[in-house]
Design an enzyme around this catalytic site. Structure first.
Site, mmCIF file in Angstrom:
data_model
loop_
_atom_site.group_PDB
_atom_site.id
_atom_site.type_symbol
_atom_site.label_atom_id
_atom_site.label_comp_id
_atom_site.label_asym_id
_atom_site.label_seq_id
_atom_site.Cartn_x
_atom_site.Cartn_y
_atom_site.Cartn_z
ATOM 1 N N GLU A 243 0.827 -1.212 0.000
ATOM 2 C CA GLU A 243 0.000 0.000 0.000
ATOM 3 C C GLU A 243 0.861 1.261 0.000
ATOM 4 O O GLU A 243 1.908 1.296 0.643
ATOM 5 C CB GLU A 243 -0.904 0.020 1.242
ATOM 6 C CG GLU A 243 -1.960 -1.057 1.225
ATOM 7 C CD GLU A 243 -2.852 -1.022 2.459
ATOM 8 O OE1 GLU A 243 -2.900 0.001 3.164
ATOM 9 O OE2 GLU A 243 -3.511 -2.050 2.708
ATOM 10 N N GLU B 229 -8.448 1.959 -4.349
ATOM 11 C CA GLU B 229 -9.493 1.595 -3.380
ATOM 12 C C GLU B 229 -10.285 2.820 -2.925
ATOM 13 O O GLU B 229 -9.715 3.829 -2.489
ATOM 14 C CB GLU B 229 -8.848 0.891 -2.169
ATOM 15 C CG GLU B 229 -9.861 0.535 -1.081
ATOM 16 C CD GLU B 229 -9.425 -0.569 -0.141
ATOM 17 O OE1 GLU B 229 -8.398 -1.227 -0.395
ATOM 18 O OE2 GLU B 229 -10.133 -0.786 0.862
HETATM 19 O O1 KIV Z 1 -6.363 -7.177 1.601
HETATM 20 C C1 KIV Z 1 -7.119 -7.206 0.628
HETATM 21 O O2 KIV Z 1 -7.919 -8.121 0.475
HETATM 22 C C2 KIV Z 1 -6.998 -6.116 -0.345
HETATM 23 C C3 KIV Z 1 -7.955 -5.999 -1.460
HETATM 24 C C4 KIV Z 1 -9.338 -6.282 -1.274
HETATM 25 C C5 KIV Z 1 -7.623 -4.964 -2.441
HETATM 26 O O3 KIV Z 1 -6.095 -5.349 -0.255
#
Ligand code: KIV
Length: 277
Positions: free
Chosen positions: A117, A184
């Protein structure tokens, strides 16, 4: 079985305007089902923390747990690209640590790529990983690992200024060598602009219909109660309710002596078992 999905496949799909499908999996059962359905990318998400471990955020997930679940998923998947979602603070501390941890995801757990991220702040790490041959999926917009920074999980990029910062994050990831970017929970118009400005695929979650692909947490779209109910999830099933109902029926039948019965028991043969009493 069609051939293995690679980062090159995803690039070609964007070029041809073909939508990319992505779902999460943490175990063999779901990984096999998602792969057999022909979904292109399987993410061993750090949503593991909420869905499997019962935490109220993704933050407590440990790298060793990501490795454990990634290894299971990678063992079971035949076609999809398996992406390990690097957990909170397994990246973002030093470039060396990020490379070491991403390396474990690929070398030991069998992932074909990692996700982390953050935007421009992650560019140096993304560049080094790409230089090492580890494909990186970026993640911009609302960042679940920033929950304490935000105070609450909500739509990011709602003003032109905030949206421009997210666009710049996505561009920085592309320039650093990311092969795709998850966007997101941002306004759909912003996701559309980012998708048009990037040459690498965008995968949306709560980012509207204009991304090159879409991702959801599998248990959310199957209708399990994961405590993650949000506007952007479409429930394609009600498996949570159906599971609860089946478990109640089983418990009732055991209590009432209706399970097991002759059809679910083995034969006594010719032995007189009563003689042992
Ligand atoms: O952790 C996760 O499942 C995610 C997604 C849904 C993008 O980062």
């Amino acid at each position: 079985m069609s051939s293995r999905v690679t980062v090159a496949t995803l690039r070609e799909m964007k070029a041809k305007g073909e939508r990319i499908t992505m779902l999460t999996a943490y175990d063999a059962l779901v990984a096999r089902a998602v792969d057999a359905a022909g979904v292109d990318v399987i993410l061993v998400g750090d949503s593991l923390g909420e869905v499997v471990q019962g935490h109220d955020s993704t933050l407590p997930v440990r790298l060793r747990e990501t490795l454990y679940h990634t290894e299971i998923v990678a063992r079971c998947v035949r076609r999809a690209l398996v992406v390990a979602d690097m957990p909170f603070l397994s990246y973002g501390v030093t470039v060396e640590a990020t490379v070491r941890h991403a390396g474990l995801c690929v070398k030991e757990a069998g992932a074909a790529a990692v996700k982390l991220e953050g935007g421009a702040l992650r560019a140096e790490e993304v560049r080094r990983l790409a230089d090492c041959g580890i494909p990186v999926m970026g993640h911009v917009g609302t960042l679940p690992s920033w929950i304490h920074r935000y105070g609450a999980y909500r739509v990011q990029g709602k003003t032109l200024e905030a949206g421009r910062a997210i666009l710049e994050d996505a561009l920085a990831l592309e320039a650093a060598g990311a092969f795709a970017v998850v966007i997101e929970v941002v306004p759909p118009g912003l996701a559309r602009v980012i998708t048009r400005r990037l040459s690498i695929p965008t995968i949306g979650i709560g980012a509207g219909p204009h991304c090159d692909g879409q991702v959801l947490v599998t248990q959310d779209m199957l209708g399990f109660d994961t405590g993650r109910s949000t506007r952007f999830v479409r429930r394609y099933e009600t498996l949570g309710a159906r599971m609860a109902e089946a478990i109640s029926r089983y418990a009732a039948e055991v209590r009432e002596g209706r399970f097991p019965d002759a059809t679910t028991s083995y034969s006594d043969g010719d032995v007189d078992w009563g003689s042992l009493e």
